[in-house]
Write a protein that holds these residues in place. Structure first.
Motif, short mmCIF file in Angstrom:
data_model
loop_
_atom_site.label_atom_id
_atom_site.label_comp_id
_atom_site.label_asym_id
_atom_site.label_seq_id
_atom_site.Cartn_x
_atom_site.Cartn_y
_atom_site.Cartn_z
N VAL A 184 35.61 59.90 -42.16
CA VAL A 184 34.95 60.06 -43.46
C VAL A 184 35.94 60.58 -44.49
O VAL A 184 36.92 61.25 -44.15
N LEU A 185 35.72 60.24 -45.75
CA LEU A 185 36.36 60.96 -46.84
C LEU A 185 35.37 62.04 -47.24
O LEU A 185 34.24 61.73 -47.63
N THR A 186 35.79 63.27 -47.12
CA THR A 186 34.86 64.39 -47.32
C THR A 186 34.13 64.30 -48.66
O THR A 186 32.93 64.52 -48.74
N ASP A 187 34.86 63.93 -49.70
CA ASP A 187 34.24 63.87 -51.03
C ASP A 187 33.22 62.76 -51.17
O ASP A 187 32.39 62.78 -52.06
N ARG A 188 33.29 61.77 -50.28
CA ARG A 188 32.48 60.56 -50.48
C ARG A 188 31.38 60.37 -49.45
O ARG A 188 30.62 59.40 -49.53
N PHE A 189 31.27 61.28 -48.47
CA PHE A 189 30.32 60.98 -47.39
C PHE A 189 28.90 61.49 -47.66
O PHE A 189 27.94 60.75 -47.51
N ALA A 190 28.78 62.76 -48.05
CA ALA A 190 27.41 63.27 -48.27
C ALA A 190 27.46 64.52 -49.15
O ALA A 190 28.29 65.40 -48.94
N LEU A 191 26.55 64.58 -50.09
CA LEU A 191 26.43 65.77 -50.94
C LEU A 191 25.66 66.85 -50.20
O LEU A 191 24.89 66.58 -49.29
N ILE A 235 34.70 63.25 -35.50
CA ILE A 235 34.88 62.81 -36.88
C ILE A 235 36.28 63.19 -37.35
O ILE A 235 36.87 64.17 -36.87
N TRP A 236 36.80 62.40 -38.26
CA TRP A 236 38.07 62.69 -38.94
C TRP A 236 37.71 62.92 -40.40
O TRP A 236 37.10 62.05 -41.02
N THR A 267 45.38 55.33 -31.74
CA THR A 267 44.12 55.22 -32.47
C THR A 267 44.05 53.86 -33.16
O THR A 267 44.93 53.49 -33.93
N ASN A 268 42.99 53.10 -32.85
CA ASN A 268 42.82 51.71 -33.31
C ASN A 268 41.79 51.63 -34.43
O ASN A 268 40.77 52.31 -34.39
N PHE A 269 42.04 50.75 -35.39
CA PHE A 269 41.12 50.65 -36.54
C PHE A 269 41.20 49.26 -37.15
O PHE A 269 42.18 48.53 -36.97
N LEU A 270 40.13 48.92 -37.88
CA LEU A 270 40.04 47.62 -38.56
C LEU A 270 40.29 47.75 -40.05
O LEU A 270 40.62 46.77 -40.72
N ASP A 271 40.07 48.93 -40.58
CA ASP A 271 40.34 49.21 -41.99
C ASP A 271 40.33 50.72 -42.17
O ASP A 271 40.01 51.46 -41.23
N ASN A 272 40.70 51.19 -43.34
CA ASN A 272 40.67 52.63 -43.64
C ASN A 272 40.73 52.82 -45.15
O ASN A 272 40.60 51.85 -45.90
N VAL A 287 36.20 54.09 -36.60
CA VAL A 287 35.43 53.31 -37.58
C VAL A 287 35.40 54.10 -38.88
O VAL A 287 35.11 55.30 -38.90
N TYR A 288 35.74 53.43 -39.96
CA TYR A 288 35.77 54.03 -41.29
C TYR A 288 34.37 54.02 -41.88
O TYR A 288 33.71 52.97 -41.91
N TYR A 289 33.91 55.18 -42.34
CA TYR A 289 32.53 55.32 -42.85
C TYR A 289 32.18 54.15 -43.79
O TYR A 289 32.99 53.71 -44.59
N GLY A 290 30.96 53.68 -43.67
CA GLY A 290 30.50 52.60 -44.54
C GLY A 290 30.71 51.22 -43.94
O GLY A 290 30.08 50.26 -44.38
#
Ligand code: ABC
Ligand code: CA
Length: 475
Positions: A14-21, A57-58, A287-292, A325-328
């Motif tokens: 997650v990007l902390t600023d963008r995940f949840a208020l 979580i990251w 660590t494997n990923f499809l996008d970030n 997995v990148y949030y969203g």
């Protein structure tokens, strides 16, 4: 946690600023501004994350960043630190971070924190950096390399020059060979690891720090460090997995998306999977990923056909390494490059009925079951088939078959080659014995191996298959 423990995890970035208020509501904000996401917001959404099966979580870098607007907006992403001894107040209080950590641990989940030791940020023009504004011992020019522009063809330049040196905010490059300075930087991270019970670190800009200092960092922080060495070469990545316990699998990233969007065959991806198992020191810990947050989201390249992401993420969960997995992703967010790929998660309504949310929950469950069967993590992925349209591999008790045909005639990238032609595929050379009934664990459909042990993996409307012996017990 050590590398062995992390290898059993799957990570939700997650990007902390963008995940949840904090109050769970939605924000109307500028894509380069602070939107108001917090640690408390994340904590309130742990059911959502754990419900998808993730056990780690990251989060974004936690330290204090430069305030105010810059050429590239505000420091909402956290990579523009200016004080390693203080937390970024936009994300909440120290107690809030501690509470998030406690909440994760009480769910048997782990906390990975993004850390930058390569630079501190200064919102000033070249040659006018006010070093005295940094806390001691970073408060003088002697703590930093002299300003120079990186020549990416020269590793010394990559390590000693400034990642950003023309437009503010400048990223002043820490002089790691100044041991007073580097030791202080490392100790600040060790302190945070202790104070917030951090279980792992994603190390930003790892290739910009000389390897001997990465070794020191890994040793002193103790927890698993996965380093960002942004390069497509497997040999390059492997150089970083001895200093560090883990590396982000950029070589895989650079080969994984094209076949799944139908732009190329599966040959290069298969070759990458095979080569990495030989070359990387510890494939299970990469660590494997499809996008970030730096790369275009996969959905931005796919178009309307979600079956392509279902195939890609199925591949991601069963090849060796730790899936991220990148949030969203699970909500089919489709932002392109930075900053469009940093959408507010609240626009999704955190829909737990989304196709990919449910699919990932199933993948996490099956991956855990495979791990618990005892015959998965230590098994290599053996490529059984790599064609224009299909990739099949065996890992332990499972045979995974993925395809890039899409679910029918559909629009992917405009010139995508493999489109809409659904087909069955014969799988041979698996370890399944002759005359064995197999179950596709995703659909519960069955098939039987022939006298040679081969079997027909029938098309599943363009979807992935995860075959196991019908005798295989998932609990
Ligand atoms: C901001 C703006 C951007 C603007 C940029 C100059 O400034 O948003 O629009 O273009 C943070 C923020 C960013 C911000 C930057 C700079 O800071 O998130 O929004 O960009 O202010 C990490 C993080 C990243 C973070 C930082 C900085 C570092 O993940 O989010 O950015 O702490 C390099 C670094 C890498 C870094 C990346 C952004 O830049 O090595 O650590 N990521 C080549 C180079 C790479 C280089 C890459 C991108 O270009 O080799 O070193 O990454 O510029 C392959 C090759 C690769 C090649 C790629 C493109 O192609 O094998 O070598 O990478 O085939
Ligand atoms: Ca450096």
């Amino acid at each position: 946690l050590n590398a062995q423990q992390w290898s059993e995890h799957s990570i939700y970035q997650v990007l902390t600023d963008r995940f949840a208020l904090t109050n769970g509501s939605s924000a109307d904000c500028w894509i380069r501004g602070y939107c108001g996401g917090t640690y408390e917001g994340i904590q309130n959404k742990l059911d959502y994350i754990q419900g998808m099966g993730f056990d780690a979580i990251w989060i974004s870098p936690i330290i204090h960043n430069i305030e105010g607007n810059t050429t590239y907006g505000y420091a909402f992403h956290g990579y523009w630190g200016d004080d390693p001894y203080t937390l970024n107040p936009h994300f909440g209080s120290p107690d809030d971070l501690k509470n998030l950590s406690d909440a994760l641990h009480s769910r048997n989940m782990s906390l990975m924190v993004d850390v930058v030791i390569n630079h501190l940020a200064a919102n000033q023009t070249p040659n006018s950096v006010n070093y005295s504004a940094f806390p001691s011992p970073f408060n003088s020019a002697a703590a930093f390399h002299p300003d120079c522009t990186i020549d990416y063809a020269n590793q010394t330049s990559i390590e000693d020059c400034w990642l950003v040196d023309q437009q503010p905010p400048l990223l002043a490059d820490i002089k790691s060979e100044n041991s007073t300075v580097f030791d202080a930087m490392v100790r600040s991270v060790v302190q945070n690891v202790q104070d917030y019970a951090i279980d792992g670190i994603r190390l930003d800009t790892a290739k910009h720090v000389p390897k001997r200092f990465l070794s020191q960092f890994q040793e002193e922080v103790g927890v698993l460090v996965t380093g960002e060495a942004l390069n497509e070469s497997i040999a390059f990545a492997s150089q970083y997995q001895s200093p560090l316990a883990s590396v982000l699998n950029y070589p895989l990233f650079f080969t994984v998306t094209d076949p799944f969007v139908g732009r190329t065959t599966f040959d290069l991806l298969a070759a990458t999977v095979e080569a990495e198992q030989v070359i990387l020191p510890n494939i299970n810990a990469v660590t494997n990923f499809l996008d970030n947050h730096d790369q275009p989201r996969l959905a931005s390249r796919v178009g309307s056909d979600v079956i392509r992401e279902m195939n890609a993420v199925t591949f991601l969960f069963f090849i060796p390494g730790i899936p991220i997995v990148y949030y969203g992703f699970e909500q089919r967010f489709d932002g392109g490059g930075d900053p469009d790929n940093r959408e507010g998660m609240w626009t999704s309504g955190y829909d737990t009925n989304a196709t990919l949310y449910k699919h990932i929950a199933q993948l996490n469950m099956l991956r855990k079951a495979a791990i618990n069967s005892g015959d998965f993590l230590d098994s290599a992925a053996t490529i059984l088939l790599a064609s224009d349209t299909h990739l099949a591999f065996q890992r332990g008790p499972l045979v995974v078959v993925v395809t890039n045909t899409g679910s029918g005639p559909s629009i992917s990238e405009p010139d995508a080659a493999a489109n809409g032609t659904l087909s069955d595929v014969m799988i041979s050379q698996s370890s399944f014995p002759p005359k064995t009934t197999l179950t596709d664990l995703l659909s519960c459909e069955k098939t039987v191996t022939d006298a040679q042990g081969s079997f027909n993996s029938s098309n599943s409307q363009g979807g992935p298959r995860v075959w196991a012996s019908s005798q295989w017990k998932t609990t």
